[in-house]
Design a protein around this motif. Structure first.
Motif, short mmCIF file in Angstrom:
data_model
loop_
_atom_site.label_atom_id
_atom_site.label_comp_id
_atom_site.label_asym_id
_atom_site.label_seq_id
_atom_site.Cartn_x
_atom_site.Cartn_y
_atom_site.Cartn_z
N THR B 9 0.83 -1.20 0.00
CA THR B 9 0.00 0.00 0.00
C THR B 9 0.86 1.25 0.00
OG1 THR B 9 -1.77 -1.12 1.19
CG2 THR B 9 -1.77 1.28 1.26
N VAL B 11 3.92 1.60 -1.04
CA VAL B 11 4.63 1.77 -2.31
C VAL B 11 3.68 2.27 -3.39
CG1 VAL B 11 5.85 0.56 -4.14
CG2 VAL B 11 6.38 0.08 -1.76
N LYS B 12 2.46 1.79 -3.36
CA LYS B 12 1.49 2.28 -4.34
C LYS B 12 1.28 3.79 -4.17
CE LYS B 12 -0.99 -2.08 -4.66
NZ LYS B 12 -2.13 -2.84 -4.13
N TYR B 15 4.29 5.57 -5.39
CA TYR B 15 4.26 5.55 -6.85
C TYR B 15 3.35 6.64 -7.38
CZ TYR B 15 3.02 3.94 -11.53
OH TYR B 15 2.78 3.87 -12.87
N PHE B 16 2.18 6.74 -6.77
CA PHE B 16 1.23 7.77 -7.21
C PHE B 16 1.83 9.17 -7.05
CE2 PHE B 16 -2.22 10.76 -6.29
CZ PHE B 16 -3.00 10.60 -7.41
N GLU B 32 -8.27 7.05 -3.42
CA GLU B 32 -9.11 6.68 -4.56
C GLU B 32 -8.29 6.07 -5.69
OE1 GLU B 32 -11.18 10.20 -5.68
OE2 GLU B 32 -12.70 10.03 -4.12
N ALA B 33 -7.12 6.64 -5.89
CA ALA B 33 -6.28 6.18 -7.00
C ALA B 33 -5.76 4.77 -6.78
CB ALA B 33 -5.11 7.14 -7.20
N ILE B 34 -5.40 4.47 -5.57
CA ILE B 34 -4.76 3.17 -5.33
C ILE B 34 -5.72 2.16 -4.71
CG2 ILE B 34 -2.55 4.33 -5.02
CD1 ILE B 34 -2.69 3.71 -2.07
N GLY B 35 -6.96 2.57 -4.51
CA GLY B 35 -7.96 1.61 -4.09
C GLY B 35 -7.90 1.20 -2.63
N THR B 36 -7.81 2.18 -1.77
CA THR B 36 -7.89 1.90 -0.33
C THR B 36 -8.66 3.05 0.30
OG1 THR B 36 -6.61 1.38 1.64
CG2 THR B 36 -5.71 3.04 0.19
#
Lengths: 139, 139
Positions: B9, B11-12, B15-16, B32-36
């Motif tokens: 999570t 790292v995502k 990354y964003f 929202e972008a990484i889905g959490t």
DNA sequence: ATATTGGTTACACTATGTGTAACAGATTTA
DNA sequence: TAAATCTGTTACACATAGTGTAACCAATAT
């Protein structure tokens, strides 16, 4: 039980069998020696039986007997016998459909990484034999 | 959260931040972008802030900003920032006083083994930089 | 027959993980 | 100054998983 706890419990039991008279040892006796409870131990040992690492006999004089020789039995074999899921289970977040595509790829990246780690750990365990452990304990 | 999930999570999110305009991004937007969900994400990101990996600003235009450059930020640093306990925590059975002495030594053996594994994993993570991950994702 | 043992299942209890909400403090904007 | 927005933190209900124990059956020796 956690994977690592299960493994250490199994090895303790195998150590006890290797160091005791070559007569069947009951789960109660083993459990007392290594400090766990017999019922849970039987659950673990039955997996070792299914994988041919120990042999079990029932009845009054029954118990568990070590089949594999300590110099031919390594940790990875023990581990695989008692654990169905992958060693040291790792997980990543699932991604719902609305997420960015790169995020989806990121999951793949981590799954690959964790698989690599998994392989490393298993290779390490493949080089540690019960005999090695026994010798080290006796120092 | 499990260690591995927390890491992926984080790292995502990083990354964003690395791939978005260099303006503070809110936890809601990242989530929202990484889905959490934003609340849980803030908990993780605040740890990254404390370790100087990202910077946070409050207020209307506030949000999170990547401080470390992707080519200088490796997984081990991220991991240490978000996880207090050792990576991929492993445990062994405790031994009560009545147990055999060798069993007590066995615990030491496994703790050492698990520490070794721990070191191996961290060394592996030390060689993986955020930049590497970004490049691999873009393939 | 009786006693003992492994193998298996069940179960209550505890601990841990998880998603969500709520609120205070900080900061920008109007 | 007042309102809006954001982080940082805490709390909490709910779900999931781990844990120890007991109970029972099949098998076997005496």
């Amino acid at each position: 039980m956690s994977a690592s706890k299960k493994l250490s419990t199994a090895v303790k039991a195998l150590y006890f069998l290797a160091e005791t008279d070559p007569a069947p040892q009951s789960s109660v006796k083993i459990a007392e020696a290594i400090g766990t409870n017999a019922s849970k131990l039987r659950q673990t040992l039955s997996l070792l039986v299914k994988n041919g690492i120990v042999k079990s006999t029932q009845g009054t004089t029954g118990g568990f007997l070590l089949v594999k020789k300590p110099e031919h039995l390594h940790l990875q074999e023990i581990y695989c016998a008692i654990e169905d899921r992958k060693a040291f289970y790792l997980d990543v977040n699932e991604v719902n459909g609305s997420g960015m595509e790169p995020v989806r790829k990121m999951n793949g990246f981590f799954l690959d990484l964790f698989s690599d780690i998994q392989v490393d750990i298993e290779n390490k365990m493949r080089n540690i034999y019960l005999k090695n452990i026994i010798e080290q304990i006796k120092l």
